[in-house]
Scaffold this motif. Structure first.
Motif, PDB file in Angstrom:
ATOM      1  N   CYS A 155       0.881  -1.114   0.243  1.00  0.00           N
ATOM      2  CA  CYS A 155       0.160  -0.005  -0.046  1.00  0.00           C
ATOM      3  C   CYS A 155       0.959   1.258   0.057  1.00  0.00           C
ATOM      4  CB  CYS A 155      -0.919   0.149   1.170  1.00  0.00           C
ATOM      5  SG  CYS A 155      -1.808   1.467   1.582  1.00  0.00           S
TER       6      CYS A 155
ATOM      7  N   LYS B 293      -4.900   4.418  -6.417  1.00  0.00           N
ATOM      8  CA  LYS B 293      -5.098   3.276  -6.029  1.00  0.00           C
ATOM      9  C   LYS B 293      -6.693   2.896  -6.431  1.00  0.00           C
ATOM     10  CE  LYS B 293      -6.269  -0.714  -4.003  1.00  0.00           C
ATOM     11  NZ  LYS B 293      -7.569  -0.947  -4.641  1.00  0.00           N
TER      12      LYS B 293
ATOM     13  N   CYS C 157      -8.984  -4.136   0.982  1.00  0.00           N
ATOM     14  CA  CYS C 157      -8.220  -2.938   0.130  1.00  0.00           C
ATOM     15  C   CYS C 157      -8.187  -3.125  -1.384  1.00  0.00           C
ATOM     16  CB  CYS C 157      -6.690  -3.225   1.039  1.00  0.00           C
ATOM     17  SG  CYS C 157      -6.499  -2.929   2.791  1.00  0.00           S
TER      18      CYS C 157
ATOM     19  N   MET D 206      -2.578  -4.572   4.815  1.00  0.00           N
ATOM     20  CA  MET D 206      -3.630  -4.941   3.783  1.00  0.00           C
ATOM     21  C   MET D 206      -4.541  -6.238   3.945  1.00  0.00           C
ATOM     22  SD  MET D 206      -1.333  -3.677   0.492  1.00  0.00           S
ATOM     23  CE  MET D 206      -2.848  -3.565  -0.592  1.00  0.00           C
TER      24      MET D 206
ATOM     25  N   CYS E  45     -11.019  -0.345  -1.929  1.00  0.00           N
ATOM     26  CA  CYS E  45     -10.206   0.937  -1.834  1.00  0.00           C
ATOM     27  C   CYS E  45     -10.173   1.844  -3.120  1.00  0.00           C
ATOM     28  CB  CYS E  45      -8.640   0.602  -1.027  1.00  0.00           C
ATOM     29  SG  CYS E  45      -7.802   2.265  -0.987  1.00  0.00           S
TER      30      CYS E  45
ATOM     31  N   LYS F 289      -5.640   1.504   8.867  1.00  0.00           N
ATOM     32  CA  LYS F 289      -5.295  -0.214   8.827  1.00  0.00           C
ATOM     33  C   LYS F 289      -3.729  -0.435   8.963  1.00  0.00           C
ATOM     34  CE  LYS F 289      -9.038  -2.060   5.870  1.00  0.00           C
ATOM     35  NZ  LYS F 289      -9.435  -2.710   4.817  1.00  0.00           N
TER      36      LYS F 289
END
Length: 663
Positions: free
Chosen positions: A539, A578, A556, A552, A560, A549
């Motif tokens: 991430c 992302k 995610c 991950m 996300c 968080k």
């Protein structure tokens, strides 16, 4: 279950002669090293061709193998020299060559089959289809992507055995933040391409302090699976690979010596050594095994790219501000340097002056694709459009003369029904597969192809090329397969049964002009797109804007959807994007627009693509997507004023990579 030492290979780095000797002395089973050309560690000292025989002789006298790294993409102008080199290598006792380039793999299979071929980590192998294809291409082993967890590795190791392909896994050394072979960050910034062994490591640079309070937002800790020997063995890993061809000989000796002790101890006792203190004495950025454990978390980052050794021992001892720890590390390294020097000085390597690429007299009967300066395309290149938003599929009906590609998400299994619905509503839509398809997402991609059976497809993943071939589907090699020479085109057509390929966007006009397009073969170029710098399984938002968080999970990937920026100390920004269903990506702040290609290289490409995915770069459009498509159609047909209109309505773009090319 008891294991024996011959079930494992300890594979060590050899960046120069002293490091090669140190690796052999420390008990390596094999050493990988590069020549001063054609290898992916251009910054290493490397070895020269005249000492290769001596290196191989020294290694073999000590029951060690030598693998030569030829793991870069090859330019058209380099093919004659490369063929002369392969001829010389075939006359040596070198134990294997490590490759990235499809054209080079094709050369070895058909003209130098006596050379054992290994697939480099630059080929980014992580699914069954890739292993099948690489096995058929002649590879006896693959170096798996560093991002895989132990369960994924175990599955591929078992699969590989059915195809006589051994698994090689990095177990110690630097981690790249991006998937290998798919990182263009250094190339875009300075023309120093990682695919040519020239990476300048901008991921290790300091940036302006991020919202999350980090100065080195892309800097990962080093990889060490030292305490995971049991898991690696039970997963079926054969080759345990140490990273570090830029590291010094005392580093190589220390790491290899410790791993030698680990393997031997494990095979004798079924127990794993856990003391890593010696590994901490040489260069490290602290250690993590997060990828291997499948635990991708914020603790894998460290906000300092420099040597962590003294800091580690200072934390352990809680001493006097680090002075005692620094002295301990200095003294320890001094002792090892002296020890290694005394060992390597007693390991002479002879030179063979007859080994040279210049005037060596070696000639090889290899028929190369012939360039025909009179060959001209008989038609205007066809326009294709890449989208990833279902709302943009409304553009299809008004543009029946344009091919539309739909970008398949990395996490396809989590969005399968949504993607299937898009292809059900638009049966002529062409799937465009990403470079990363791991585990259940690769299986979902196989199911998707079986269900929709498209007219043809584009893939950036060789695994999907193998699946398409098995289904009898036409396929095109995507831009992230890094095609840079005519032999790679020939490999795609003849060996892999592909119907076309994108030419790498790292090439200049001069480097494209002499490419030979096989008869009946489509040649694509992406003329407008957001500039992809890297894809990461980590991430990237944790270090930039922060995230609640700690680690991950599937949520995610599935849900996300955020964007952020990191800004260099010189004020240049890069976009973290992302997207829902995809891995984290880093993009340049300006889109690529290369209208120069239309006049510089008018008779090379059969197809031109524009990428209309919604990546939030600084590039601005003052027309709709529909109007933009119309302007590009006009530009391809040479309508007067179309190119100027595009430059007017698309602001904030660059084509500097095209102007620089690859070196």
């Amino acid at each position: 279950m008891g294991f024996t030492k011959d079930q494992f290979e300890l594979l060590a780095p050899g960046g120069d002669l002293d490091s090669i000797k140190a690796a052999i002395a420390a008990g390596a089973d094999a050493v990988y090293c590069g020549l001063d050309r054609f290898n992916a560690r251009n910054r290493a000292t490397n070895i020269t061709l005249d000492v290769l025989d001596g290196v191989v002789e020294l290694a073999h006298n000590n029951h060690c193998k030598i693998f030569l790294t030829l793991n870069i993409v090859v330019l058209e102008s380099e093919i004659p020299s490369l063929i002369r080199l392969l001829k010389q290598l075939s006359d040596t006792d070198v134990d294997g060559v490590i490759v990235q380039d499809l054209g080079l793999a094709y050369l070895i299979k058909y003209h130098f089959p006596q050379l054992d071929m290994h697939a480099s980590t630059q080929m980014n192998t992580h699914n069954e289809g890739q292993i099948q294809l690489l096995s058929k291409l002649g590879s006896s082993r693959v170096n798996l992507s560093r991002e895989l967890n132990i369960d994924e590795i175990a599955h591929l190791a078992q699969f590989g055995r059915a195809y006589n392909v051994a698994m090689e896994v990095f177990v110690h050394g630097s981690y790249c933040i991006g998937f290998s072979g798919l990182c263009y960050f250094s190339s875009e910034l300075s023309g120093a391409s990682g695919n040519r062994g020239r990476c300048s490591q901008p991921c290790r640079d300091q940036y302006q302090t991020t919202t999350a309070g980090n100065n080195y937002p892309l800097n990962l800790k080093d990889n060490s699976a030292y305490q995971d020997m049991d898991a690696l063995a039970k997963a079926g890993v054969y080759s345990l690979k140490v990273e570090g061809r830029i590291k010094k000989s005392h580093y190589v000796y220390t790491v290899v010596d410790n791993w030698r002790k680990q393997i031997d101890h494990y095979c004798q006792t079924d127990e794993v050594l856990i003391d890593m203190s010696e590994l901490y004495t040489v260069f490290n950025r602290d250690f993590t095994n997060g990828y291997l454990k499948g635990d991708i978390h914020r603790g894998m980052y460290i906000d300092n790219p420099r040597n962590f050794a003294a800091k580690h021992f200072d934390i352990q001892s809680k001493s006097d501000g680090g002075l005692q720890a620094k002295k301990f590390v200095y003294d320890r390294n001094t002792d090892i340097i002296r020890k290694v020097d005394s060992i390597t000085v007693a390991m002479p390597i002879t030179s063979n002056s007859k080994r040279s690429l210049k005037g060596c007299g070696y000639k090889v009967d290899v028929e190369l694709p012939k360039f025909d300066a009179t060959a001209k395309l008989n038609s205007t290149p066809k326009l294709s459009v890449l989208v990833d938003n279902v709302d943009d599929l409304e553009l299809i009906d008004p543009n029946s003369d344009v091919e539309f590609f739909y970008h398949i998400p990395d996490a396809l299994d989590l969005q399968y029904d949504e993607v299937m619905d898009a292809f059900s509503r638009y049966p002529n839509l062409i799937p465009y597969f990403p470079a990363i398809l791991i585990g259940e997402h690769y299986q979902a991609a196989c199911r998707l192809l079986d269900h929709i059976k498209p007219r043809w497809l584009v893939t950036n993943n060789l695994g999907m090329a193998e699946v398409a071939k098995s289904m009898g589907l036409s396929w095109i090699a995507g831009p992230q397969l890094n095609i840079t020479n005519s032999l790679s085109l020939l490999c795609v057509q003849e060996e892999l049964k592909g119907n076309g390929a994108y030419i790498s966007n790292e090439l200049s006009a001069k480097q494209m002009k002499r490419l030979v397009r096989p008869e009946g073969f489509k040649l694509f170029y992406s003329i407008y797109h957001p500039i992809h710098l890297m894809t990461s399984r980590q991430c990237l938002l944790i270090q930039s804007i922060g995230c609640k968080k700690q680690r991950m999970n599937k949520g995610c990937m599935k849900r996300c959807e955020k964007s952020a920026s990191i800004i260099s100390l010189k004020g240049q920004s890069h976009v973290i994007h992302k997207q829902r269903g995809n891995h984290n990506c880093l993009f340049g702040n300006e889109n690529f627009l290369n209208l120069d290609l239309l006049t510089d290289v008018p008779d090379v490409f059969t197809d031109i693509m524009i990428d209309l995915r919604d990546v939030p770069t600084h590039t601005q459009l003052s027309v709709s997507k529909s109007e933009l498509i119309h302007l590009f159609k006009q530009a391809l047909t040479g309508e007067e004023g179309a190119q100027q209109a595009l430059r007017t309505h698309v602001s904030g773009t660059t084509n500097r990579q095209y102007l620089k090319g690859l070196s």
